[in-house]
Write an enzyme that holds these catalytic residues in place. Structure first.
Site, PDB file in Angstrom:
ATOM      1  CG  HIS A  72      -1.905  -1.000   1.344  1.00 14.63           C
ATOM      2  ND1 HIS A  72      -2.865  -1.007   2.317  1.00 14.63           N
ATOM      3  CD2 HIS A  72      -2.156  -2.083   0.562  1.00 14.63           C
ATOM      4  CE1 HIS A  72      -3.670  -2.053   2.138  1.00 14.63           C
ATOM      5  NE2 HIS A  72      -3.246  -2.727   1.085  1.00 14.63           N
TER       6      HIS A  72
ATOM      7  NE  ARG B  26      -4.834   0.043  -0.799  1.00 11.10           N
ATOM      8  CZ  ARG B  26      -5.726   0.014   0.206  1.00 11.10           C
ATOM      9  NH1 ARG B  26      -6.719  -0.860   0.195  1.00 11.10           N
ATOM     10  NH2 ARG B  26      -5.611   0.826   1.221  1.00 11.10           N
TER      11      ARG B  26
ATOM     12  CE1 TYR C 130      -9.765   1.337   3.692  1.00 12.65           C
ATOM     13  CE2 TYR C 130      -9.316   1.746   1.377  1.00 12.65           C
ATOM     14  CZ  TYR C 130      -9.208   0.943   2.490  1.00 12.65           C
ATOM     15  OH  TYR C 130      -8.522  -0.233   2.419  1.00 12.65           O
TER      16      TYR C 130
ATOM     17  CG  ASP D  80      -9.998  -0.872  -1.685  1.00 13.23           C
ATOM     18  OD1 ASP D  80     -11.184  -0.817  -2.086  1.00 13.23           O
ATOM     19  OD2 ASP D  80      -9.626  -1.564  -0.721  1.00 13.23           O
TER      20      ASP D  80
ATOM     21  CG  HIS E  44     -13.156   0.631   1.449  1.00 19.72           C
ATOM     22  ND1 HIS E  44     -13.945   0.641   2.564  1.00 19.72           N
ATOM     23  CD2 HIS E  44     -12.149  -0.235   1.712  1.00 19.72           C
ATOM     24  CE1 HIS E  44     -13.435  -0.183   3.473  1.00 19.72           C
ATOM     25  NE2 HIS E  44     -12.352  -0.727   2.981  1.00 19.72           N
TER      26      HIS E  44
ATOM     27  CD  GLU F  67      -9.363  -3.909  -3.111  1.00 17.45           C
ATOM     28  OE1 GLU F  67      -8.185  -3.801  -3.534  1.00 17.45           O
ATOM     29  OE2 GLU F  67      -9.620  -4.116  -1.917  1.00 17.45           O
TER      30      GLU F  67
ATOM     31  CD  GLU G 284     -11.916  -5.465   1.168  1.00 17.97           C
ATOM     32  OE1 GLU G 284     -10.910  -5.442   0.443  1.00 17.97           O
ATOM     33  OE2 GLU G 284     -12.187  -4.561   1.974  1.00 17.97           O
TER      34      GLU G 284
ATOM     35  NE  ARG H 115      -9.237  -7.354  -3.044  1.00 22.81           N
ATOM     36  CZ  ARG H 115      -8.206  -7.405  -2.203  1.00 22.81           C
ATOM     37  NH1 ARG H 115      -7.170  -8.177  -2.450  1.00 22.81           N
ATOM     38  NH2 ARG H 115      -8.208  -6.672  -1.118  1.00 22.81           N
TER      39      ARG H 115
ATOM     40  CD  GLU I 161      -4.932  -5.797   0.658  1.00 25.49           C
ATOM     41  OE1 GLU I 161      -5.889  -6.583   0.811  1.00 25.49           O
ATOM     42  OE2 GLU I 161      -5.030  -4.566   0.798  1.00 25.49           O
TER      43      GLU I 161
ATOM     44  CD1 TRP J 276     -15.377   4.649   6.349  1.00 32.06           C
ATOM     45  CD2 TRP J 276     -14.848   2.470   6.353  1.00 32.06           C
ATOM     46  NE1 TRP J 276     -14.038   4.556   6.568  1.00 32.06           N
ATOM     47  CE2 TRP J 276     -13.675   3.230   6.573  1.00 32.06           C
ATOM     48  CE3 TRP J 276     -14.761   1.083   6.307  1.00 32.06           C
ATOM     49  CZ2 TRP J 276     -12.418   2.646   6.761  1.00 32.06           C
ATOM     50  CZ3 TRP J 276     -13.522   0.495   6.487  1.00 32.06           C
ATOM     51  CH2 TRP J 276     -12.354   1.265   6.714  1.00 32.06           C
TER      52      TRP J 276
END
Ligand code: EZ4
Ligand code: CO
Length: 405
Positions: free
Chosen positions: A124, A149, A161, A213, A215, A239, A265, A286, A342, A405
């Site tokens: 990240h 990322r 985020y 991402d 999110h 993502e 995820e 994921r 990841e 979120w």
């Protein structure tokens, strides 16, 4: 006489962040570890394991891994959901770990043996603005990582985020009595993020995989527009563009863009992603070992994905403990359609609390060759007194409406 499960311990600990760890010990003294951490809901899964699952495990043959999975899944009647599936996942991983130790084999060998020499990973990078982000991008590249990322701040918002404003370590869960409330403005984000990511591409040139991402925060048409805007950048993936429970949202996104899509995820079973995979609406699935029923169930998800040309790319934030990460890396060594793992990294104390044979080497992940998962526990860093409630934030739009979120 076959060995039997003799002892079930559920450790709720906090070596700087909260984890729930399952430790099974057999009559012959073989120990297996599983991770059951559900970020922000730790005690629910600890109780599920202690009060409802643990007593059923005593006396069972630890070698009957699939039967135990089916018993805990079908036998409960109230199926699926993150808490129950994390509990099943922890038991499953611990039983695979025991099998590895009993047979003296690393987990990847039991899963069919190595199909590759090393597992690709991504790190990240974040920065409130482009120069700050590029500093972290450069640092990861210097350390040998080829896939990064990238997350950035948004003008007009205070918190975003994936980004810490002072460029220190980012950790989404706060050790607070109630969730922090953040403002989310999708329009402001969509105005700024394509330029930031294009700026990263201009800086790194070709040959570096860039991931981002979202999110779960956009509407399908917003996500489609972002995918199109990023096509010139050549993303590794985009993502979680839309809330994950609506597979048809991805169909709309897919119709508009060739930017590769990753999601999953928050999925707990193959049935959460069956439509996405069978209809080829995503490129990467994921699911994490801990949240989708362990090694046994992930293998089925990845097999379905293989048939449909979808690749595996499990979730690996700091709330997925080094125990689950070990399981995931072993799966990566033995699974043909496993693309990338990841690796967010952990605070030092987490590495100390879970000494592990897996390691980073030359910008890739290696499982190590210890029997089973190759992870142990440092007992005195798993004290229940260290646990403190922690919550992920919640988000509201500018008018106060609660949003994803
Ligand atoms: O927000 O694991 O891809 N990684 C992520 C994570 C999740 C956290 C939530 O607990 O989306 O950072
Ligand atoms: Co994510």
């Amino acid at each position: 006489m076959p060995d039997v499960i003799d002892r079930v311990e559920v450790l709720v600990s906090s070596p700087s962040r909260n984890y729930v760890t399952l430790r099974l010990t057999t009559r012959d003294g073989v120990v297996g570890l599983g991770d059951a951490t559900v970020n922000g809901r730790e005690l629910a899964v600890a109780s599920y394991l202690r009060d409802h699952v643990g007593p059923l495990l005593i006396g069972r043959d630890p070698g009957r891994i699939e039967d135990t999975w089916q018993y805990l899944y079908r036998g409960v009647y109230w199926r699926r959901g993150p808490i129950g599936m994390a509990a099943i996942g922890a038991v499953d991983v611990a039983l695979w770990d025991i099998l590895g130790k009993r047979t003296g084999q690393p987990l990847y060998a039991l899963l069919g043996g190595r199909v590759r020499d090393r597992v690709a990973t991504y790190r990240h990078a974040f920065g409130w603005d482009l120069p700050a982000l590029l500093e972290q991008v450069d640092a990861h590249r210097e350390a040998g990582f080829e896939n990064i990322r990238v997350q950035a701040g948004v003008p007009g918002l205070d918190v975003v985020y994936g980004v810490s404003r002072d460029n220190q370590v980012y950790e989404p869960a706060g050790r607070v009595a109630a969730p922090a409330e953040e403002i989310w403005d999708a329009e402001a984000y969509l105005r700024s993020i394509p330029g930031v990511i294009a700026g990263v591409r201009a800086h790194v040139g070709d040959g570096v995989g860039l991931l981002h991402d979202v999110h779960h925060r956009l509407t399908p048409i917003q996500a489609a527009g972002l995918g199109k805007a990023l096509e010139p950048v050549g993303m590794f993936w985009l993502e979680d563009v839309t809330p994950a429970e609506d597979p048809d949202a991805l169909r709309l996104v897919r119709q508009h863009t060739t930017t590769p899509l990753a999601i999953g995820e928050v999925f707990n079973t193959v049935w959460d992603c069956q439509q996405l995979i069978e209809n080829r609406l995503i490129d990467y699935i994921r699911v994490a070992v801990v949240h989708a029923g362990g090694i046994s169930h992930l293998r089925k998800i990845f097999a379905l994905a293989e048939v449909h040309g979808v690749q595996a790319a499990p979730h690996g934030p700091s709330d997925v403990s080094p125990v689950s990460l070990a399981a995931s890396i072993h799966l990566g060594m033995a699974t043909h359609n496993f693309a990338i793992q990841e690796y967010m990294g952990y605070p030092d104390l987490v590495h100390e609390a879970f000494p592990h044979g897996w390691h980073v080497s030359g910008g890739h992940l290696q499982s190590g060759d210890e029997p089973g998962l190759g992870v142990t526990l440092t007992e005195d860093l798993h004290r229940s007194d260290d646990y403190q409630p922690a919550y992920l934030p919640v988000a509201r739009r500018r008018d106060g409406t609660l949003t994803d979120w």
